[in-house]
Design an enzyme around this catalytic site. Structure first.
Site, short mmCIF file in Angstrom:
data_model
loop_
_atom_site.label_atom_id
_atom_site.label_comp_id
_atom_site.label_asym_id
_atom_site.label_seq_id
_atom_site.Cartn_x
_atom_site.Cartn_y
_atom_site.Cartn_z
N ASP A 74 0.83 -1.21 0.00
CA ASP A 74 0.00 0.00 0.00
C ASP A 74 0.87 1.26 0.00
OD1 ASP A 74 -2.64 1.51 0.57
OD2 ASP A 74 -1.41 2.05 2.29
N GLU B 224 -2.22 -5.42 -3.48
CA GLU B 224 -1.23 -4.64 -2.72
C GLU B 224 -0.16 -5.56 -2.14
OE1 GLU B 224 -3.65 -0.72 -1.16
OE2 GLU B 224 -3.75 -2.55 0.05
#
Length: 283
Positions: A42, A114
């Site tokens: 992320d 992610e």
């Protein structure tokens, strides 16, 4: 499970196959899952997307860049990328998640994407992760309008009207439908100068306003394209509901709404005419 196929789609081949396996593993499957990799990915994703936007859109200020980045890295955007990769067929899920359809859940797919980025970073470094992210996003940025991406319909309508020096729209709740715990709001959006009156529906007042604003923006654009100096007459409410695709138009039924002064006058004249005709026949 053909992990080579996934790596081909990613445009990256892992040196450490264990990292790839972990990135695809949901916490419901085993204790060695992908949540820490998701955290790492992320951060890398936000950094790379911010860098791409900074280089590509030199005329945008901080606020617009932040809006664009938020829209590009949100769950729905990541889910759409994961769908293109057909990531669901490579997930490692526990039995409960498999039965409940976890392989289709947007949150799981977005988180796994992610995690893959975090795994690529650990496997080969920042540049490798950056290249994969850029390959995802450059085609997207080639097709979007940075001035509107991420803006909601009410904001776009307001900006459009302001650019034409037209007064801002007004929104009114005209009806609520359904039980108290699952109400649907019907919202009217008015732009008097353009003669626009449209209706939208949503599960909240805000959602209804957004639906009405989307339709008003479409109608306003069409009206100004056809006749920049003249407004468009409002269509009957039933026709607007049909245009918006938000309600099934039923057969015309007697209205419970109070009559307008004009309609009352017409009705009175009609009654008087009928009475006069009846009197003539009696005589």
């Amino acid at each position: 499970m053909n992990l080579q196929l996934l790596q081909t789609r990613l445009g990256y081949t892992f040196r450490d196959a264990g990292l790839l396996q972990q990135a695809l593993t949901h916490r419901s499957h085993s204790s060695l899952h992908n949540e820490r990799l998701e955290f790492l990915g992320d951060s890398i994703l936000n950094c790379v997307v911010a860098s791409v936007l900074y280089d590509r859109f030199t005329g945008l200020d901080e606020g617009d860049l932040s809006r664009l980045r938020a829209n590009l890295v949100k769950q729905q955007s990541l889910y759409e990328i994961a769908q293109k990769l057909e990531l669901s067929q490579f997930l490692r899920l526990g039995e409960g998640e498999l039965k409940s359809g976890g392989f289709r859940r947007p949150s799981i797919l977005a988180d796994t994407l992610e995690a893959l980025l975090g795994a690529i970073y650990l496997d080969s470094g920042f540049d490798a992760a950056r290249d994969v992210i850029r390959a995802f996003y450059i085609p997207i940025l080639d097709t979007v309008d940075p001035r509107t991406l991420g803006k909601d319909a009410k904001t776009l309508l307001q900006e459009f009207l302001q650019s034409k020096k037209i007064s801002l729209p007004t929104y009114n709740v005209v009806a609520t439908h359904g039980a108290a715990h699952s109400q649907e709001f019907e919202i009217e959006c008015l732009v008097p100068k353009l003669g626009i009156q449209v209706f939208g529906r949503g599960g909240s007042r805000r959602a209804g306003e957004q639906a009405a604003a989307r339709l008003a923006l479409e109608v306003a654009g069409q009206a100004l394209q056809k006749s920049p100096a003249a407004g468009r007459k409002a269509k009957p409410r039933a026709a607007q509901l049909k245009l918006a695709g938000i309600a099934t138009v039923q057969d015309t039924a007697p209205s419970d709404e109070p009559a307008t002064a004009e309609q009352s006058t017409k009705d009175a004249r009609g009654d008087a005419k009928q009475q006069k005709q009846a009197g003539s026949k009696s005589a």
